[in-house]
Scaffold this active site. Structure first.
Site, PDB file in Angstrom:
ATOM      1  N   ASP A 181       0.815  -1.210   0.000  1.00 12.74           N
ATOM      2  CA  ASP A 181       0.000   0.000   0.000  1.00 12.74           C
ATOM      3  C   ASP A 181       0.848   1.259   0.000  1.00 12.74           C
ATOM      4  O   ASP A 181       2.037   1.245   0.343  1.00 12.74           O
ATOM      5  CB  ASP A 181      -0.950   0.017   1.190  1.00 12.74           C
ATOM      6  CG  ASP A 181      -0.213   0.009   2.530  1.00 12.74           C
ATOM      7  OD1 ASP A 181       0.701  -0.825   2.696  1.00 12.74           O
ATOM      8  OD2 ASP A 181      -0.540   0.837   3.398  1.00 12.74           O
ATOM      9  N   GLU A 248       0.109  -1.010   5.757  1.00 14.12           N
ATOM     10  CA  GLU A 248       1.144  -0.509   6.671  1.00 14.12           C
ATOM     11  C   GLU A 248       0.948   0.967   6.969  1.00 14.12           C
ATOM     12  O   GLU A 248       1.196   1.423   8.092  1.00 14.12           O
ATOM     13  CB  GLU A 248       2.529  -0.755   6.057  1.00 14.12           C
ATOM     14  CG  GLU A 248       3.695  -0.518   7.020  1.00 14.12           C
ATOM     15  CD  GLU A 248       4.165   0.916   7.078  1.00 14.12           C
ATOM     16  OE1 GLU A 248       4.916   1.265   8.020  1.00 14.12           O
ATOM     17  OE2 GLU A 248       3.796   1.704   6.185  1.00 14.12           O
TER      18      GLU A 248
END
Length: 593
Positions: A181, A248
């Site tokens: 991400d 994250e």
């Protein structure tokens, strides 16, 4: 890092008294030699293999910095069993054809907008997660050999857990981690980008776009390494595991948290030889080049502050509305930050010991302060003044507090009944979650009484107040975190740290076509944030936040654009990251860990 002007009293350098009897000198020299041998043996453990290191540490065979014992180094570690393959990989990495392919791989990954947002609903409910599926499709097409050779388990739909099974099941696996991400791009900032944020544009020097640096460069660098090792016929002895989370940037609760649980179930506690995730790189400081793998992480707390007060028409206001009250509370916490002092147990202190040991341009007064601080509290306070002038070091050492969110009020003529704010804390490695909560609770106590609020902190009633007027402290998102366990960097359990240090040195040398063990020094480091490794603590004691990113000089750091507009990465730095992962995998295959 630029030099700083140093103020205050400094200890003089050690005084050598030549009037002492020569017998004492011989005795002290003998003591020093024996001590050096014992320290060296404890550190390296293989006398016949490291005679050169012993001679160097004890001052024989060439000049060394007198402070080097306080930042010990290892020799560059090159693959031996796999030397031919490593040389072949290195030659390939240096070609224009490989460079072009690597650019295309990372550029293609950046073009997938795998954004993660705060407070997303679970996977399967929030459709914004579905871009992760597009990224999976990209990886499948870009790295066919990885997907033909390695096993792949998808955890919570989008977490990727690969295993490259080694031939020797008795060896602990190594884990390479990264995240899929990226930080969202605010629509209002798109026009501020030099090149569109998801273009993956290559300008001849840099690849531009969100995730080009954080952290698709790490993930794609790992995948390129494995793809090419497979293509060259390599079959690992040690199992290599790869874990790629997908949230994250939003604390990892759905990605790395679930991956950590899955790996614990498969491998068990303390089952991994090492973990390498995103983190530190290397840069130039005080005339030396220093790599700083993260060996610790700060704790974390999002403190939610809720204030409630009776509503009503704004034409008949109280002396203090709920917004006025919370403003006073937030001002109080900002005006009373935690006291900060440099401790000999701080990671930053260890870094400065390394600067003194291996830097060549330290001002003499600073070097004397660093050396003197080992035994003198006065010198430590002098060093503290220097260190705390640098905002990054200040923030690394202390428990920080940042008021990042606030909410309250819906109409100009209505008194707000409920208002809230969130204070983000990054907790010092020498403090604790409990200490931070206790300090926040105490900070608000006087004002809670002054405003006649019923005060509750983390479920405990602190004081009673007027009906309908409350102050409540809580964990905003349920993701509070204690400071991470420290990775061993010395003693009998420091083998993985030495393995990583030697790999860093070999990578740095080979990328530049140079030799020697002193071209780059390795120092323990720590970033101010957290990584997905927060969910992997039980898997290994040897966790390193490091991906060998070249951040030489302030210009490169300023231009990287991480978490803001114009994120980019220099292609040369990306290529060196691939060389690092290749050296790491091949060294791990034959190292005793």
């Amino acid at each position: 890092m630029s030099k700083m002007d140093i103020k205050g009293d400094f200890l003089p350098p050690p005084v050598h008294n030549d009037s002492r009897p020569r017998s004492n000198k011989r005795r002290y020299a003998a003591y020093a030699l024996v001590s050096c041998a014992l320290l060296w043996a404890a550190s390296f453990g293989h006398p016949t293999k490291h005679i050169y290191a012993l001679k160097k540490a004890c001052g024989f065979g060439g000049p060394v910095h007198e402070h080097a014992a306080f930042c010990p180094q290892v020799e560059a570690l090159y693959p031996e069993k796999n030397s031919a393959l490593w040389n072949d990989m290195g030659a390939m990495i240096g070609t224009d054809a490989f460079r072009t392919q690597a650019i295309n791989w990372l550029s293609g990954a950046v073009q997938v907008p795998s954004e993660s947002f705060d407070e997303m609903d679970p996977v399967g409910v929030d459709p914004r997660w579905e871009t992760m599926g597009l990224f999976h499709d990209y990886l499948l097409g870009a790295f066919p050999l990885v997907h033909e050779t390695l096993s792949l388990t998808k955890v919570n739909t989008y977490g990727l857990l690969y295993e490259w099974t080694g031939s020797d099941a008795s060896l602990k696996p190594g884990l390479l981690a990264a995240h899929q991400d990226v930080v969202p791009v605010h629509p209002n900032t798109v026009n501020e980008w030099t090149h569109p944020p998801f273009s993956g544009f290559y300008d001849g020097e840099r690849i531009w776009g969100r995730g080009s640096s954080d952290d698709k460069s790490g993930l794609i660098g790992i995948m390129i390494t494995i793809e090419n090792l497979i293509a060259k016929g390599f079959k690992p002895t040690r199992t290599i595991v790869m874990a790629f989370g997908f949230d994250e940037e939003t604390s990892g609760l759905q990605g790395a948290a679930r991956l950590g649980e899955a790996m614990l179930e498969v491998y068990g506690e303390d089952a991994l030889a090492f973990i390498v995730d995103e983190g530190g790189g290397f840069t130039e400081s005080y005339g030396g080049v220093f790599a700083t793998p993260g060996v610790a992480e700060k704790g974390y707390l999002d403190l939610r502050v809720d204030v409630s007060a009776p509503g009503g028409h704004s034409s008949v206001p109280p002396a203090h509305t709920s917004i006025g009250i919370i403003s006073a509370l937030l001002t109080e916490i900002e005006n009373n930050p935690p006291a900060v002092h440099l401790s000999r147990d701080d990671i930053v202190y260890s870094m400065f010991q390394c600067f003194a040991a291996h830097g060549t341009t330290l001002p003499k007064k600073l070097k004397h302060a660093i050396q003197g601080s080992l035994s003198s509290d006065k010198a430590l306070r002098v060093l503290e003044k220097v260190v705390l002038q640098e905002p990054v070091y200040y923030s690394t050492i202390t428990t920080t507090q940042a008021i990042d969110l606030i909410n309250g009020g819906v109409k100009t003529n209505a008194l707000p009944e409920q208002v809230s704010a969130v204070v983000n804390h990054r907790i010092s490695i020498l403090s604790s979650l409990e200490e931070t909560i206790a300090r926040d609770t105490k900070t608000f106590k006087k004002l809670a009484k002054e405003f006649n609020l019923t005060y509750t902190s983390f479920g405990e009633t602190i004081s009673e107040g007027a009906p309908g007027k409350t102050l409540t402290l809580s964990d905003a998102f349920g993701n509070a975190l204690v400071p991470a366990p420290r990775t061993p960097i010395s003693g009998a359990d420091s083998g993985p740290y030495k393995f990583l240090s030697g790999t860093i040195k070999a990578t740095y040398n080979s990328h530049r076509g140079i030799e020697g063990d002193d071209n780059i020094a390795v120092s323990p480091g720590m970033s101010t944030g957290n990584t997905d490794t927060r969910y992997y603590w039980k898997l290994s004691r040897h966790i390193f936040r490091y991906n060998h990113k070249n951040s030489y000089g302030p210009t490169k750091r300023a231009l990287s654009g991480v978490h803001t507009v114009n994120e980019n990465i220099e292609v040369e730095a990306f290529i060196e990251m691939i060389r690092f992962f290749s050296t790491l995998v091949l060294n791990a295959d034959e190292a005793e860990l």
